[in-house]
Design a protein around this motif. Structure first.
Motif, mmCIF file in Angstrom:
data_model
loop_
_atom_site.group_PDB
_atom_site.id
_atom_site.type_symbol
_atom_site.label_atom_id
_atom_site.label_comp_id
_atom_site.label_asym_id
_atom_site.label_seq_id
_atom_site.Cartn_x
_atom_site.Cartn_y
_atom_site.Cartn_z
ATOM 1 N N GLN A 528 0.808 -1.229 0.000
ATOM 2 C CA GLN A 528 0.000 0.000 0.000
ATOM 3 C C GLN A 528 0.832 1.266 0.000
ATOM 4 O OE1 GLN A 528 -0.308 -2.585 2.063
ATOM 5 N NE2 GLN A 528 -2.398 -2.993 2.643
ATOM 6 N N HIS A 530 2.845 2.533 2.692
ATOM 7 C CA HIS A 530 2.819 3.304 3.946
ATOM 8 C C HIS A 530 4.086 4.123 4.161
ATOM 9 C CE1 HIS A 530 -0.185 0.242 5.895
ATOM 10 N NE2 HIS A 530 -0.722 0.934 4.912
ATOM 11 N N THR A 533 3.346 7.327 2.353
ATOM 12 C CA THR A 533 2.235 8.207 2.750
ATOM 13 C C THR A 533 2.295 8.628 4.218
ATOM 14 O OG1 THR A 533 0.877 6.215 3.021
ATOM 15 C CG2 THR A 533 0.636 7.438 0.973
ATOM 16 N N SER A 570 -5.540 1.178 8.101
ATOM 17 C CA SER A 570 -4.264 1.830 8.403
ATOM 18 C C SER A 570 -4.385 3.350 8.425
ATOM 19 C CB SER A 570 -3.210 1.410 7.389
ATOM 20 O OG SER A 570 -3.074 0.016 7.422
ATOM 21 N N CYS A 684 -12.557 9.455 -0.437
ATOM 22 C CA CYS A 684 -11.929 8.887 0.767
ATOM 23 C C CYS A 684 -11.544 10.018 1.709
ATOM 24 C CB CYS A 684 -10.737 8.013 0.401
ATOM 25 S SG CYS A 684 -9.452 8.814 -0.561
ATOM 26 N N ILE A 688 -4.250 11.888 0.945
ATOM 27 C CA ILE A 688 -2.846 12.052 1.339
ATOM 28 C C ILE A 688 -1.962 12.059 0.087
ATOM 29 C CG2 ILE A 688 -0.930 11.105 2.708
ATOM 30 C CD1 ILE A 688 -3.220 9.620 4.333
ATOM 31 N N ILE A 693 -3.445 6.703 -4.226
ATOM 32 C CA ILE A 693 -4.892 6.404 -4.235
ATOM 33 C C ILE A 693 -5.279 5.823 -5.597
ATOM 34 C CG2 ILE A 693 -7.196 7.448 -4.204
ATOM 35 C CD1 ILE A 693 -6.097 9.408 -2.080
ATOM 36 N N GLY A 758 -10.302 5.583 4.749
ATOM 37 C CA GLY A 758 -9.524 4.574 4.020
ATOM 38 C C GLY A 758 -9.939 4.531 2.565
ATOM 39 N N GLY A 760 -8.188 1.718 0.326
ATOM 40 C CA GLY A 760 -7.614 0.531 -0.320
ATOM 41 C C GLY A 760 -8.645 -0.473 -0.792
#
Ligand code: CDP
Length: 807
Positions: A528, A530, A533, A570, A684, A688, A693, A758, A760
């Motif tokens: 994803q 992380h 982001t 997350s 969403c 971020i 996304i 979120g 995802g």
């Protein structure tokens, strides 16, 4: 001076919130420098693998390991008898049930783990597996949950006492093969509304069994250091801290002596949330042999035995006025859980968040009832790229809306519009209990329909139907619509826990003297992004460039306790913890800045990357300077250093939503589908990283396409898995995948510190009904109401045939 750095330059330099920062992970992934569990090689490491049952239901009369022990390189063969004295032959599941680690007297599904062969390498283990002789006595097989509820055959002997079913983890059983009944909403009022309604549409739909099928299969390396009493466990764990706690509870090893590390993970999608027999056997084998032991599934093991998804039979009734205003919704689910209830849901929700099945609509009265059932199939029931059964819920309501539109002879887009929850109704309390935080569905829907020229598409479709009837074409056109509301960010500790562990999350930040930082989180990325982001959230919160911030996840020795990454939690939970920890850093930095600038704390304010004296912007201290001062100066009343930790318990879930449209042409004579256009609008909340996304949306839609159009785990009547290889299990490639058009609206979450929800899983949740509705819609003009997924070419051909379109 012309080349002076502007405020905009300073903002850009941070690469903070809203910036399409390139993924920092990709440098290593694209250069073969990823570190996955199978890359871990330790001195003297052994390899363990399973003898698996060829039968779906059989009694085990005998296991003879003598020949296997003679195979060169084989060091040990574990059976349930070896694990029993340790109390490890069964293990608890996340759903409050228990599961055999190794077959204890019988097997309940094809591929079940029967014995664990430990050898010097994978090849010797495979030879050892061949040499283990198991004497099976076949038992009647049940693969149909409705049959299971009528059958005299007792699948799980622990469900019966004195000939009567005993209570399960979630209450009384209706039958020995019944696991639980779970209800939400108001039964009698709903039935009354439906009985007296002007219009009622009914449908039964099967959301077939499928599998998350990550590119990397599940696996682990267990290394017991007997001298120091420390166990290190590397593995494909989506929730490393929870695994540490579970291992401690079932092994008796104190938690501080267990280190769980999730290295790079090649996709999870829910498959890597639960605990598998391979983990337990590897730990035991390492303790027994004193050497590290690796276990890695092959593709068939993964597809046939680790956690499946869906397998829900859903029957719905939806009532409305003649004008199309929905008045009530009734849903009954028969949930096939296979041999053990190993669903990965928060404890109080045995059917996950299926009670979001009223969807995006203002439905005043509703009732949901779910019955869980044992059959001779693999256990699991994970949220395959969705937040705990939300995909099933959204598929259900989005199909029911289409079925109601047919009954009312109404346009399905208009039916949605007149029933949407209105912007001013948020926060909205749904009939089945959830409080939706924010939404603006009408704006999103209007934007979507306008962008695709919905009216034009309908006119084109009508013309196509006429041409088909006139014999001018053999191709039909389907317009798939879906409007979904997700529920992500489990979750408030007051109502969400896993095995008693409240579902908060955490972030710990250390700012180094030179103004760079490391942040550690209890989550773990599986693709994803992380590391990209979460650094962006921090950059905006603490005014240091994202490029100067390392994000570290997945090591229980270093990260603060967290509940992991699944269910798009997350960003809503760990992302919030990150922002809150950043704000603690900023609060301390403000005091340091005020001291350095010789003004009161209240006389400085944060501006991008610095604190400035209010009204005197030329007087400031940058965050870099402040970081250095935190370590270099003795500041009265302030501890040295600049660190913070935050544990975040979200006050509510977040409710992302989206509007999708799929335009599909279908060749009636071959059943071949051609997706001409796919438009996906996602909301969403605060975004971020728009690029990430978009990547999440592309990936989720592709998995949705797979599930809707062909992907399934199918069984024959004997319980044989018919789709245990990638030759039979549909995994789409670039060939099948259309060009996706992405779009967005922004409705921030009112309770999340940065307003983010979120994303995802949204595209999967909204994508499946959209693809399916396109197929169903193509045949609407010819009398089709509903056909079950997956809509592969053969099934579509059969639909056309049944409607008489080949005559
Ligand atoms: O829990 P998981 O990481 O699977 O899902 P998520 O929270 O939806 O996040 C997926 C990725 O999208 C992460 O890198 C997020 O930071 C990013 N994201 C974003 O950029 N903006 C949002 N509003 C939500 C997620």
């Amino acid at each position: 001076m012309k080349d002076e750095i502007t405020r905009d330059d300073r903002v850009a330099n941070l690469k903070g919130m809203g910036c399409s920062r390139k993924r920092v992970e990709d440098a290593r992934f694209t250069q073969g420098k990823g570190n996955y569990v199978d890359d871990i090689k330790l001195d003297g490491m052994l390899f363990g693998d399973f003898v698996r049952s060829p039968y779906a239901h059989a009694r085990i009369k005998n296991i003879d390991i003598s020949a296997a022990m003679e195979v060169p390189g084989v060091l040990a063969v574990l059976t349930a008898k070896d694990l029993e004295p340790l109390g490890l032959h069964w293990m608890p599941t996340l759903a409050g049930d228990k599961q055999m680690v190794l077959a204890d007297g019988k097997v309940l599904f094809q591929g079940q783990e029967v014995a664990f062969v430990v050898a010097e390498d994978r090849y010797a283990a495979a030879d050892g597996i061949e040499a283990v002789e198991v004497d099976y006595e076949e038992l009647p097989v049940i693969v149909d949950p409705f049959e299971a509820l009528k059958s005299d055959v007792v699948l799980r002997e622990d469900t019966v006492q004195d000939g009567k079913p005993v209570d399960g983890a979630h209450g009384p059983r209706k039958h020995h093969n019944h696991i639980f009944t779970w209800e939400a909403g108001d039964k009698e009022p709903t039935e009354e509304v439906i009985a007296n309604a002007e219009v009622v549409a009914e449908e039964t739909m099967y959301y077939h069994r499928t599998h998350p099928c990550p590119l990397e299969t599940c696996g682990c390396v267990a290394s017991m250091d007997k001298v120091n009493g420390k166990l290190t466990l590397w593995g494909t764990f989506q929730a490393p801290h929870a695994i540490r706690t579970v291992v401690s509870l079932i092994s008796g090893i104190e938690e501080h002596n267990i280190r769980v590390i999730s290295p790079d993970i090649g996709g999870g999608f829910g498959n890597k949330v639960g605990a598998y027999p391979g983990y337990v056997c590897s730990v035991v084998a390492s303790i027994v042999t004193g050497k590290p032991v690796k276990w890695i599934e092959d593709r068939m093991d993964n597809l046939m035995t680790t956690a499946f998804a869906r397998d829900y039979w859903m029957t719905g009734k939806i009532s409305a006025t003649k004008e199309g205003k929905i008045t009530g919704l009734h849903c009954h689910v028969t949930a096939d859980h296979g041999g053990f209830d190993a669903c990965a849901d928060p404890t109080k929700f045995p059917a996950g968040f299926m009670n979001i099945c009223t969807g995006s609509y203002d439905i005043p009265t509703a009732f949901l009832e779910v019955d869980g059932v044992y059959t001779n199939k693999a256990p699991g029931g994970v949220s395959y790229r969705c937040s705990f059964r939300v995909t099933e819920a959204v598929y259900f309501i989005e199909r029911m809306i289409e079925v109601l539109a047919i009954k009312l002879d109404m346009d399905a887009a208009e039916l949605r519009r007149i029933n949407f929850i209105k912007k001013e109704q948020f926060p909205y309390k749904a009939a089945l209990g959830w409080e939706y935080d924010s939404g603006d569905y009408h704006t999103a829907w209007d934007k979507a329909l306008k962008t695709v020229d919905y009216d034009g598409l309908r006119a084109e479709q009508a013309q196509r139907v006429e041409d088909f009837k006139a014999g001018k074409t053999r191709s039909l056109m389907g317009i798939g619509l879906s409007f979904f509301t997700e529920i992500v960010g489990a979750g408030p500790v007051k109502n969400c826990d896993i095995l008693g562990l409240g579902m908060f999350d955490s972030c710990e930040i250390r700012i180094h003297p030179t103004g760079s930082a490391i942040a550690r989180l209890g989550t773990i990325s599986q693709g994803q992004g992380h590391a990209t982001t979460f650094a962006q959230i921090l950059a905006s919160e603490i005014g240091l460039p994202a490029d100067s911030i390392t994000i570290e996840e997945g090591d229980t020795d270093t990260a603060p306790y967290g509940l992991g990454t699944y269910g798009s939690r997350s960003t809503p939970v760990a992302g919030a913890a990150t922002a809150m920890a950043g704000r603690k850093i900023r609060a301390k930095a403000q005091m340091i800045a005020a001291y350095l600038l010789e003004v009161h704390d209240d006389d400085v304010e944060f501006d991008v990357d610095r604190f400035v004296v209010k009204g005197a912007p030329e007087r400031f201290k940058t965050m870099k300077e402040i970081a250095f001062a935190a370590y270099n100066q003795a500041i009265p009343g302030i501890e040295p250093g600049l660190e913070a930790v935050s544990y975040y318990d979200p006050p509510n879930m977040t409710y992302p939503f989206g509007a999708y449209v799929c335009v599909m042409d279908i060749d009636v004579d071959t059943g071949v589908t051609d997706i001409r256009r796919f438009y996906a609008l996602d909301d969403c909340g605060t975004r971020i990283n728009p690029m990430i996304i978009e990547g999440q949306v592309h990936g989720g839609l592709t998995e949705a396409l797979a599930v809707a159009l062909g992907q399934e785990i199918a069984y024959d009547d004997m319980g044989n898995v018919k789709t245990g290889t990638l030759m039979d299990f549909f995994l789409p490639t670039a060939w099948e995948v259309p060009n996706y058009e992405t779009d967005y609206t922004v409705t921030p979450s009112p309770h999340h510190p940065i307003g983010a929800k979120g994303v995802g899983e949204s595209p999967h949740v909204g994508g499946v009904p959209c693809f399916s509705n396109a197929v169903q819609d193509a045949f609407r003009a010819f009398g089709n109401t509903h056909t079950n997924m997956p809509h592969d070419h053969w099934r579509i051909w059969k639909t056309a045939n049944a409607l008489g379109l080949h005559d």
